[in-house]
Design a protein around this motif. Structure first.
Motif, PDB file in Angstrom:
ATOM      1  N   GLU A  85       2.986 -40.491  39.680  1.00  0.00           N
ATOM      2  CA  GLU A  85       2.627 -40.067  40.937  1.00  0.00           C
ATOM      3  C   GLU A  85       2.498 -41.030  41.985  1.00  0.00           C
ATOM      4  N   ARG A 107       5.846 -42.482  43.025  1.00  0.00           N
ATOM      5  CA  ARG A 107       6.385 -41.396  43.976  1.00  0.00           C
ATOM      6  C   ARG A 107       5.985 -41.933  45.549  1.00  0.00           C
ATOM      7  N   GLU A 108       4.643 -41.719  45.545  1.00  0.00           N
ATOM      8  CA  GLU A 108       3.970 -41.691  46.901  1.00  0.00           C
ATOM      9  C   GLU A 108       4.348 -43.324  47.338  1.00  0.00           C
ATOM     10  N   ALA A 109       4.449 -44.301  46.557  1.00  0.00           N
ATOM     11  CA  ALA A 109       5.022 -45.632  47.236  1.00  0.00           C
ATOM     12  C   ALA A 109       6.434 -45.728  47.336  1.00  0.00           C
ATOM     13  N   ASP A 110       7.131 -44.756  47.176  1.00  0.00           N
ATOM     14  CA  ASP A 110       8.689 -44.666  47.439  1.00  0.00           C
ATOM     15  C   ASP A 110       9.419 -45.566  46.521  1.00  0.00           C
ATOM     16  N   LEU A 111       8.889 -45.930  45.501  1.00  0.00           N
ATOM     17  CA  LEU A 111       9.672 -46.859  44.686  1.00  0.00           C
ATOM     18  C   LEU A 111      10.720 -46.379  44.049  1.00  0.00           C
ATOM     19  N   PRO A 112      11.942 -46.945  43.754  1.00  0.00           N
ATOM     20  CA  PRO A 112      13.083 -46.539  43.213  1.00  0.00           C
ATOM     21  C   PRO A 112      13.117 -46.761  41.856  1.00  0.00           C
ATOM     22  N   GLU A 132      10.446 -36.455  39.079  1.00  0.00           N
ATOM     23  CA  GLU A 132      10.851 -37.803  38.675  1.00  0.00           C
ATOM     24  C   GLU A 132      10.650 -38.382  37.358  1.00  0.00           C
ATOM     25  N   GLU A 178       4.774 -53.061  41.668  1.00  0.00           N
ATOM     26  CA  GLU A 178       5.385 -53.616  43.043  1.00  0.00           C
ATOM     27  C   GLU A 178       5.615 -55.076  42.997  1.00  0.00           C
TER      28      GLU A 178
END
Length: 368
Positions: A194, A197-202, A229, A311
């Motif tokens: 989750e 997803r919130e960090a918009d990592l691919p 995802e 990250e």
């Protein structure tokens, strides 16, 4: 040999199976008392069922008349199963057998257990205690006064596997593969998904393994409905497990299991060049170094630390490639360091010890 064997398949049963195969290759056919429960369920009825199996095995062993001078190899339970195991050990000593106890749990190393002390006393000072790391050897020696301790990493029990080592050059997929249970950190893994997803990592987020019980399956599937995802691919064994490892770039293992010692899955991942982010239970801090992954202190929240490392790797492919190379290198080092001790131990178990095994003055260490 006394202990759980597959099915069901988990780390302990897989190691017992590997030991039996190694004995077979050495020309010895062990008589096996399988104490495995029929499911992964850890409910009270399931535990009582396993206890009944152990008592049945003890009764069968007592009826055998061909045991004198033989060898007892037994995997040690983390909890009340040691009650039966004391019986096996006492019977073995009455029959003049050599005793080898293989410890796979940190439950009685994280906290002193009178029952573990009783087992150690029953086994006697000549018993050989097999553990999974030097740190574990030191703990069991100091806490329970055992004299003969040999650290043998679970890495050596992957000797029959020849995984493909593929250097990962960028992080695209993080995965979880284990028996799916709260104590194995499944909900921390979903929390991490989750956060990704919130960090918009691919990133792709596959999840594999059998559910421990119906309640866990219901709760996990409820979470998955809000996490598109995360792809649950079911249990993975054999070739399908190999394909799963080939499909991921980093393993996430946020275990909270009190018995956790040296999970095979960490070695399986690292042997393939897959960095590991894990909770620092049991021997895991001795396996996963900072150069090839991340160990999160069990006293800290898993997700923030794991996210920071993810990250970092996403933003720095060079650093991630270095971690992938280091993971494969670390596995090779662990395997090489432990193979000699395993060969010496196997030789003593089978009566083929020509090199001789000695106990150094420092209690808790054992070398060949």
């Amino acid at each position: 040999m006394v202990g759980p064997f597959p099915p069901p398949l988990h780390g302990l049963s897989k190691v017992n199976e590997a030991v039996a195969q190694a004995l077979h290759s050495a020309g010895v056919e062990p008589e096996i008392e399988d104490t495995a429960a029929s499911t992964l369920d850890r409910s009270l009825p399931a535990r009582l069922g396993r206890l009944a199996l152990a008592f049945g095995g003890l009764a069968r062993m007592a009826r055998r008349r061909n045991l004198h001078g033989g060898t007892l190899y037994m995997s040690v339970s983390g909890g009340w199963g040691k009650v039966c195991e004391v019986g096996f050990v006492l019977l073995a000593r009455l029959r003049g057998m050599r005793v080898f106890l293989h410890h796979h749990s940190f439950a009685y190393l994280s906290r002193y257990s009178r029952l573990a002390r009783v087992l150690a006393l029953a086994a006697g000072e000549r018993a050989v205690h097999v553990v999974q790391s030097p740190g574990m050897a030191g703990l069991i020696g100091s806490m329970y006064g055992v004299e003969r301790v040999v650290p043998v990493s679970n890495a050596v029990f992957l000797m029959g596997e020849e995984p493909e080592v593929r250097v990962r050059r960028c992080l695209r997929t993080i995965g979880f593969i284990s028996n799916i249970a709260e104590e194995k950190g499944i909900f921390e893994f979903l929390d991490l998904a989750e956060a990704v997803r919130e960090a918009d990592l691919p990133l792709r987020v596959p999840l594999a393994g059998p559910f421990q019980d119906a309640r866990t399956e219901r709760l996990v599937r409820e979470r998955l409905s809000g996490l598109p995802e995360v792809e649950y691919v079911g249990p993975r064994y054999g070739r399908e497990k190999e394909e799963f490892f080939a499909s991921i770039d980093a393993l996430i293992f946020p275990t909270r299991y009190i018995n956790e010692a040296e999970p095979l899955v960490c070695h399986e991942a690292m042997s393939r060049g897959i960095p590991v982010i894990a909770c620092g239970r049991g021997c895991i801090p001795e396996i996963v170094g900072d150069e090839c992954g991340l160990v999160v202190d069990p006293a800290e929240s898993f997700v923030p630390g794991a996210m920071a490392r993810i990250e970092e790797w996403v933003g720095d492919p060079v650093a991630f490639e270095a971690a992938s190379r280091a993971a494969a290198r670390r596995f090779r080092e662990i395997y090489a360091d432990n193979q000699r001790r395993w060969e010496a131990l196997l030789a003593e178990m089978t009566g083929n010890d020509t090199a001789g095994l000695s106990v150094p003055e420092e209690k808790g260490a054992w070398t060949g």
